[in-house]
Design an enzyme around this catalytic site. Structure first.
Site, PDB file in Angstrom:
ATOM      1  N   LYS A  11      -4.797-100.388  77.948  1.00 51.38           N
ATOM      2  CA  LYS A  11      -5.291-101.993  77.834  1.00 51.38           C
ATOM      3  C   LYS A  11      -6.391-102.503  78.438  1.00 51.38           C
ATOM      4  O   LYS A  11      -7.150-101.440  79.268  1.00 51.38           O
ATOM      5  CB  LYS A  11      -4.063-103.160  78.436  1.00 51.38           C
ATOM      6  CG  LYS A  11      -3.897-102.347  79.629  1.00 51.38           C
ATOM      7  CD  LYS A  11      -5.044-103.740  80.588  1.00 51.38           C
ATOM      8  CE  LYS A  11      -4.093-103.378  82.240  1.00 51.38           C
ATOM      9  NZ  LYS A  11      -5.828-103.956  82.860  1.00 51.38           N
ATOM     10  N   ASP A 136       3.051-103.491  85.141  1.00 51.42           N
ATOM     11  CA  ASP A 136       2.066-103.765  83.349  1.00 51.42           C
ATOM     12  C   ASP A 136       2.819-103.134  82.543  1.00 51.42           C
ATOM     13  O   ASP A 136       1.666-102.721  81.234  1.00 51.42           O
ATOM     14  CB  ASP A 136       0.712-103.213  83.427  1.00 51.42           C
ATOM     15  CG  ASP A 136      -0.835-103.943  84.095  1.00 51.42           C
ATOM     16  OD1 ASP A 136      -0.229-104.830  84.252  1.00 51.42           O
ATOM     17  OD2 ASP A 136      -1.000-102.974  84.870  1.00 51.42           O
TER      18      ASP A 136
HETATM   19  P1  ATP Z   1      -3.365-100.480  85.920  1.00 54.08           P
HETATM   20  O1  ATP Z   1      -4.650-101.138  85.153  1.00 54.08           O
HETATM   21  O2  ATP Z   1      -2.056-100.557  86.190  1.00 54.08           O
HETATM   22  O3  ATP Z   1      -3.922-101.467  87.707  1.00 54.08           O
HETATM   23  P2  ATP Z   1      -4.950 -98.439  86.281  1.00 54.08           P
HETATM   24  O4  ATP Z   1      -5.597 -97.830  85.683  1.00 54.08           O
HETATM   25  O5  ATP Z   1      -6.210 -98.879  87.202  1.00 54.08           O
HETATM   26  O6  ATP Z   1      -3.687 -99.019  86.613  1.00 54.08           O
HETATM   27  P3  ATP Z   1      -3.512 -96.318  86.927  1.00 54.08           P
HETATM   28  O7  ATP Z   1      -4.507 -95.467  86.378  1.00 54.08           O
HETATM   29  O8  ATP Z   1      -2.834 -96.324  85.939  1.00 54.08           O
HETATM   30  O9  ATP Z   1      -5.077 -96.999  86.622  1.00 54.08           O
HETATM   31  O10 ATP Z   1      -3.275 -94.619  88.633  1.00 54.08           O
HETATM   32  C1  ATP Z   1      -3.256 -95.589  89.278  1.00 54.08           C
HETATM   33  C2  ATP Z   1      -3.095 -94.536  90.676  1.00 54.08           C
HETATM   34  O11 ATP Z   1      -1.648 -94.229  89.964  1.00 54.08           O
HETATM   35  C3  ATP Z   1      -3.546 -92.747  90.177  1.00 54.08           C
HETATM   36  O12 ATP Z   1      -3.809 -93.087  92.368  1.00 54.08           O
HETATM   37  C4  ATP Z   1      -2.901 -92.414  89.964  1.00 54.08           C
HETATM   38  O13 ATP Z   1      -2.898 -91.308  91.006  1.00 54.08           O
HETATM   39  C5  ATP Z   1      -1.109 -92.423  90.390  1.00 54.08           C
HETATM   40  N1  ATP Z   1      -0.543 -92.288  88.713  1.00 54.08           N
HETATM   41  C6  ATP Z   1       0.611 -92.338  88.815  1.00 54.08           C
HETATM   42  N2  ATP Z   1       0.940 -91.299  87.827  1.00 54.08           N
HETATM   43  C7  ATP Z   1       0.191 -91.568  87.305  1.00 54.08           C
HETATM   44  C8  ATP Z   1       0.205 -91.136  85.522  1.00 54.08           C
HETATM   45  N3  ATP Z   1       0.821 -91.177  84.482  1.00 54.08           N
HETATM   46  N4  ATP Z   1      -1.101 -91.397  85.215  1.00 54.08           N
HETATM   47  C9  ATP Z   1      -2.312 -92.125  85.438  1.00 54.08           C
HETATM   48  N5  ATP Z   1      -2.756 -92.224  87.199  1.00 54.08           N
HETATM   49  C10 ATP Z   1      -0.859 -91.993  88.053  1.00 54.08           C
END
Ligand code: ATP
Length: 285
Positions: A11, A136
């Site tokens: 997203k 989210d």
């Molecule tokens: P958001 O936009 O919801 O804030 P994000 O895109 O910034 O999320 P993610 O890619 O979800 O961040 O990753 C955040 C943290 O979650 C990372 O440090 C990662 O190690 C951990 N994590 C746990 N499971 C997953 C997964 N399946 N995919 C990605 N990151 C994961």
């Protein structure tokens, strides 16, 4: 071996506003979440017992810290689950990038396990499990365009916007969502987002124009620690991509561009000078 393959879509945030801090410590948000066709592939299959996670990424944990582990555990707790589950995460969405990569994987596992194991859990139950896994995650259960309030888990789906191309550029840095929110609390940036007007624009299916006030209040905070965000934004804006913003807590920057500008988009991506960046093209869905 029988398995279910399911797409977990990323997203972007078309705007993101913070209204305050709630009694439970979470931030009171209001934002528009928009799914894009950049996705992880999640494969679900059966095993004798336990939860086994594998992935092609070396950037995410494979044990209990993976959000899909939590999702699988919650689904198992809700049902008389007789066996175990194997989950493979084929990762395409950049990690810790503001694209809800972890949340969408978790949502795919919730939906996928319900389907694959014929659990027949109701929509409300899936939503409830999703919000326990992360703020989210409920949105990711149903890709589209939604106005999200509360922790981001109270959703009002909007009429779909027309299809835009989305250029995504992520500098080679990961940011912690938690840290960005903490820094926001200590800062005194003052960005006013005309939420009502922006929602009207979507409702009336008018073109999205950056001049109408689309913004992300976390942007100055992340820009302060990741200088690349501003650099990338400037490059994209100089190319004439006016609708350029940071998504979530960053550091990914996106440009929302009309499909008619396909050639300029492709040329921009092909000639992108900053080799250290992740850059890709997606579309709103
Ligand atoms: P958001 O936009 O919801 O804030 P994000 O895109 O910034 O999320 P993610 O890619 O979800 O961040 O990753 C955040 C943290 O979650 C990372 O440090 C990662 O190690 C951990 N994590 C746990 N499971 C997953 C997964 N399946 N995919 C990605 N990151 C994961």
């Amino acid at each position: 071996m029988k398995q279910l393959s399911i797409k977990a879509y990323a997203k972007i945030n078309l705007f993101l506003n913070i209204k305050g801090i709630r009694d439970d410590g979470y931030h009171e948000l209001e934002m528009v979440m928009q799914s894009i066709n950049l996705y992880d592939n999640i494969k679900i299959s059966s095993r004798k017992k336990g939860i086994n996670i594998e992935t092609n990424s070396n950037e995410i944990p494979v044990g209990k810290d993976n959000l899909v582990y939590k999702a699988a555990q919650k689904i198992m707790g809700k049902t008389n689950f007789p066996k175990g589950v194997s989950i493979f995460i084929d990762k395409n969405i950049p990690v810790a990038a503001g694209l809800a990569g972890g949340s969408t994987d978790a949502a795919a596992v919730i939906k996928g396990m319900n389907e694959f194991f014929n659990l027949n859990l109701e929509k409300d139950t899936l939503h409830d499990i999703a919000r326990q896994v992360g703020s989210d995650v409920p949105f990711c259960l149903n890709p589209g365009t939604a106005y999200a309030t509360g922790r981001g888990d109270e959703l009002k789906y909007l009429s779909p916007i027309k299809t835009y191309k989305v250029i995504l550029v992520k500098p080679p840095v990961m940011v912690s969502t938690k840290k960005i929110y903490e820094m926001y609390d200590k800062s005194n940036y003052n960005i006013e987002i005309p939420v009502k007007k922006l929602l009207e624009t979507i409702k009336n299916q008018r073109p999205l124009n950056i001049k109408d006030g689309w913004a992300n209040v976390l942007e100055p905070v992340t820009k302060n620690i990741v200088k690349d965000v501003e650099k990338i934004e400037n490059i994209l804006k100089n190319k004439g991509f006016d609708f350029t913003l940071m998504t979530g807590s960053g550091p990914t920057v996106f440009s929302l561009v009309d499909k008619s500008r396909k050639e300029l988009i492709e040329k921009t991506i092909k000639n992108w000078q900053r080799e250290q960046d992740f850059i890709t093209l997606a579309e709103t869905i």
